[in-house]
Design an enzyme around this catalytic site. Structure first.
Site, mmCIF file in Angstrom:
data_model
loop_
_atom_site.group_PDB
_atom_site.id
_atom_site.type_symbol
_atom_site.label_atom_id
_atom_site.label_comp_id
_atom_site.label_asym_id
_atom_site.label_seq_id
_atom_site.Cartn_x
_atom_site.Cartn_y
_atom_site.Cartn_z
ATOM 1 N N ASP A 1 -3.883 -5.970 0.150
ATOM 2 C CA ASP A 1 -5.134 -5.756 0.541
ATOM 3 C C ASP A 1 -5.431 -6.316 2.135
ATOM 4 O O ASP A 1 -4.597 -7.206 2.355
ATOM 5 C CB ASP A 1 -6.251 -6.107 -0.253
ATOM 6 C CG ASP A 1 -7.496 -5.147 -0.434
ATOM 7 O OD1 ASP A 1 -7.910 -4.419 0.637
ATOM 8 O OD2 ASP A 1 -8.229 -5.314 -1.342
ATOM 9 N N ASP B 1 -12.552 3.165 -1.022
ATOM 10 C CA ASP B 1 -13.403 2.244 -1.935
ATOM 11 C C ASP B 1 -14.340 3.136 -2.506
ATOM 12 O O ASP B 1 -14.752 2.776 -3.646
ATOM 13 C CB ASP B 1 -13.975 1.083 -1.326
ATOM 14 C CG ASP B 1 -12.989 -0.053 -1.053
ATOM 15 O OD1 ASP B 1 -12.099 0.101 -1.723
ATOM 16 O OD2 ASP B 1 -13.269 -1.249 -0.447
#
Ligand code: NAG
Ligand code: NAG
Ligand code: NAG
Ligand code: NAG
Ligand code: NAG
Ligand code: NAG
Ligand code: NAG
Ligand code: NAG
Ligand code: NAG
Length: 692
Positions: A486, A548
């Site tokens: 990430d 997301d």
């Protein structure tokens, strides 16, 4: 990314007609020898693919490189009439240039801007020599496309030189003939005795002839990545700092795209390093290599361009062995548990996942940090050791327990995956207390926090080594077979402009070492969702988390936009709980799953114990379907007033079965299409089309 296509329909059909006449006699008509698509006649050059020609020559008078054609396959050049110079624009500003420099009467945007020690920014790059090279050399330190077999790719290097500043520029052109793709990068070398500063460097710059063009750009922000925006290219400059234009840059860092319709009507399209973040010093003998840029050309419009990119990336860019393999269906702990878990709760979730037929269990954020435990999002980043309160014996026993589980009714063991955010540090961490100088900062300017995080200066070799060793200590000691990498904040205070590019070179080194050291790990990129979905990442990671925003309706737009440039196999797409956490929308499970099935890495982001019984019962069937279609590009149809769904990219002469029953020709499926009936909103169907 963006694609070029002439807006004028007449022009499109004109091109089609022209090329169909010229398809058969390809390179043979160019009398001089051809090296796998590169044809040289004196100082005229052609890069030919099966359906594309890219042609340019050296202007005898000026030594400049002049573009003749980028488009459908042609066999010779029709000379352009010499431009008439009147007014301020010199002749050099009225031709189609390959490497436009600055300061001599071309007022369009330059591909290079170099400041010499004396302050001059004028350049005069002239042709010096050229070489034809077999295959394609790799770009040191940068991701780049590669050939697999003889004949996949051929390369032409054109050496340019500015005799006044003693600066050399090598333009490296490669052609993948079967994929109609042209790749270019530029290497600047200071051959003089003083220092120079490269202020601007484009990888690719092409001047297209006068005409009407539309420009398609993929824009976005967090939770709405990959949105398609289409506009007309009009006079003036249109700059975008999002994904490319007509071409894709193989780079993950700060970049610039410029599209300008000059006063002469030519359209200049340019992609390269972002001049706002360059100012790269070159001492005597030093070089700077630009990233490479890929341009594809297709007479089948956006769909054709998109399919060429997919094939190129899957076969000639992505190095992971998983790039062309089916990925295990996964369940990620984040949206189900967030930070709220201990070892037994995690194990229970893994058991639940196994019972449903999931193949890979992913432990997301929250597993690390001791002095500053990562039980909250303002602590622990940088301290990549398992949290002893949560995992008293380290991660090892949990990983062993989970990977001993059988995925429901199969002999497959569950795999274990882990989340990292290696480029970041929380000020609340042991790492930051020991090495606050490792965080990016510009002198005494405040270090701006985003999500309570700072960015490590990955340009520093000691930071690169720290990241490599932290991850290796975990991956080398446990059977973790998936990593979610990430990257949740942007770069702010940099000590100098050049750090932007030096950071990327450092990061590529880290990616290269880790993916080479752990080739059996499936690496997934993620950057606040799809914030870093680019061809540079794909060299190392076979998949990227697309957004997301897991709302299935928004995902249709984001995934469609993303698929214009990237193969669906590279897209991570998961089913999450409803109401959706980003949009509040409630969409039936089957529709959510059908949309997620369009990505190559399918999975779930929820706690199955919180599902209704009816939804829970559907999951094994959806997993079975996901495994059946694994890497096939599936077009799940959705509720639309136009009832015929015309497919694209099939072989018109071949026959295809539709869901194992009816058989049609590719021509019928593409030109007439299939019809389905839908009931209300969010009804969906998955249809399997197989070539007979
Ligand atoms: C090569 O270039 C010369 C000079 O420009 C031209 O006369 C000749 O026709 C070209 N040859 C081919 C095969 O295109
Ligand atoms: C290059 O520049 C030098 C002076 O710096 C000059 O003597 C020489 O003639 C130039 N060569 C060419 C090819 O222009
Ligand atoms: C760039 O040019 C320099 C000097 O000729 C050379 O040493 C280097 O290998 C070149 N790099 C690339 C990527 O071509
Ligand atoms: C000139 O370049 C060298 C090599 O990159 C560098 O070490 C030096 O600091 C530079 N000098 C100036 C004045 O920028
Ligand atoms: C783990 O958490 C669960 C539920 O939150 C709780 O019931 C259990 O006692 C905890 N186990 C340990 C060892 O703390
Ligand atoms: C496993 O098999 C049992 C018995 O046939 C069945 O009830 C169950 O649904 C299966 N589970 C999965 C995930 O396929
Ligand atoms: C560090 O942690 C403390 C205690 O949780 C918190 O109050 C503080 O805001 C954190 N500092 C930063 C920079 O996030
Ligand atoms: C395993 O972990 C230990 C302690 O962190 C570390 O020293 C060692 O290098 C790791 N093993 C591998 C194979 O990375
Ligand atoms: C096509 O077949 C798949 C399973 O192979 C099934 O899930 C799907 O519902 C079928 N689609 C249609 C439209 O019948």
């Amino acid at each position: 990314m963006t694609s070029w296509l002439p807006a004028n329909k007449g022009l499109v059909s004109g091109l089609v007609a022209l090329s169909s006449l010229l398809v058969t006699p390809t390179v043979a008509q160019d009398a001089s020898p051809s090296t796998g698509g590169v044809v040289v006649n004196g100082t005229s050059f052609a890069l030919n693919g099966d359906h594309v020609s890219y042609r340019f020559h050296v202007d005898e008078e000026t030594g400049d490189l002049v573009n003749d054609h980028f488009g459908g396959l042609v066999t010779e050049t029709v000379p352009m009439l010499a431009p008439q110079t009147q007014g301020w624009v010199e002749q050099i500003g009225r031709v189609k240039r390959e490497f436009p420099d600055l300061g001599r009467g071309d007022f369009r945007v330059p591909a290079v801007r170099i400041q010499q020690a004396a302050g001059y920014t004028v350049s005069d790059f002239r042709y010096r020599a050229h070489d034809v090279v077999k295959g394609k050399p790799a770009l040191p330190g940068l991701p780049s496309t590669f050939g697999r077999e003889e004949g996949d790719v051929a390369t032409l290097v054109v050496h340019m030189y500015d005799n006044y500043s003693s600066v050399a520029a090598d333009l490296t052109y490669s052609v993948f003939p079967k994929l109609d793709a042209i790749v270019r990068s530029v290497n600047i070398t200071n051959e003089g005795t003083g220092n120079i500063t490269v202020e601007r460097l484009a990888s690719f710059s092409v001047d297209l002839p006068y005409g009407d063009f539309d420009m398609i750009e993929l824009k976005g922000d967090w939770a709405r990545e990959g949105m398609k925006v289409r506009r007309k290219v009009d006079y003036g400059t249109q700059g975008v700092s999002g994904r490319g234009m007509g071409f894709l840059l193989i780079y993950t860092g700060s970049f610039a795209v410029d599209v300008e319709k000059g006063s002469q009507g030519f359209i200049r399209a340019m992609l390269g390093l972002n001049p706002y973040h360059l100012s790269w010093n070159l001492g005597p003998g030093e070089s700077l290599t630009s990233p490479e840029c890929v341009a594809t050309y297709s007479e089948n419009g956006i769909g054709g361009v998109s399919r060429l990119f997919h094939r190129l990336f899957r076969n000639h860019l992505m190095k992971s062995k998983f790039a062309v393999e089916p990925r295990p269906v996964l369940l990620n702990s984040w949206e189900g548990l967030f930070f709220d878990y201990n070892e037994s709760r995690i194990y229970n979730l893994a058991q639940e996942s196994a019972e449903l037929g999931v193949k890979l269990f992913v432990l997301d954020d929250g597993w690390f940090g001791n002095e500053y435990p990562r039980v909250i999002d303002n602590a622990g980043l940088g301290d990549w050791q398992a949290n002893k309160d949560r995992f008293p014996n380290g991660l090892g026993p949990l990983v062993d327990q989970v990977t001993a589980l059988n995925s429901a009714n199969s002999s497959d063991k569950l795999q274990f995956g882990l989340w990292f955010e290696p480029e970041m540090v929380n000020p609340n961490s042991t790492l930051y207390h020991e090495h606050s100088d490792w965080a990016l900062h510009a002198g005494d300017y405040p270090r701006t926090l985003t999500r309570s995080e700072l960015v490590l200066n990955v340009a520093l070799p000691e930071v690169q080594d720290f990241i490599i060793e932290s991850l290796s200590a975990i991956l080398g000691n446990t059977s973790v077979t998936y990593v979610k990498w990430d990257n949740n904040r942007a770069i702010h205070e940099m000590p100098s402009d050049g750090v932007a590019h030096a950071y990327m070179l450092g990061l590529y080194r880290v990616f290269d070492v880790l993916t080479t050291r752990f080739p059996d790990v499936i690496w997934e990129g993620c950057a606040s969702g799809g914030g870093r979905f680019d061809p540079g990442i794909l060299q190392y990671f076979p998949q990227v988390w697309t957004s997301d925003d897991t709302d299935a309706l928004q995902r249709l737009y984001t995934q469609f936009g993303t698929s214009l440039a990237y193969p669906p196999s590279a897209m991570g797409a998961h089913v999450s709980v409803v109401p959706n956490q980003q949009t509040g929308r409630t969409i039936p499970l089957q529709f959510r799953a059908h949309v997620a099935l369009m990505g190559g890495s399918f999975g779930f982001e929820l706690d199955p114990t919180e599902l209704s019984d009816a939804d829970r019962r559907q999951i094994p069937g959806l997993i079975a379907l996901a495994e059946e279609i694994a890497l096939v590009i599936v077009r799940s149809t959705y509720n639309q007033p136009t009832p015929y769904l015309r497919l694209q990219g099939l072989d018109p002469a071949a026959r295809y079965t539709v869901n194992g029953t009816d058989t049609y020709s590719g021509a019928t499926l593409m030109r007439m299409g299939l019809q389905y009936r839908f009931k209300g909103e969010y009804d969906s169907k998955v249809v399997l089309i197989e070539k007979v």
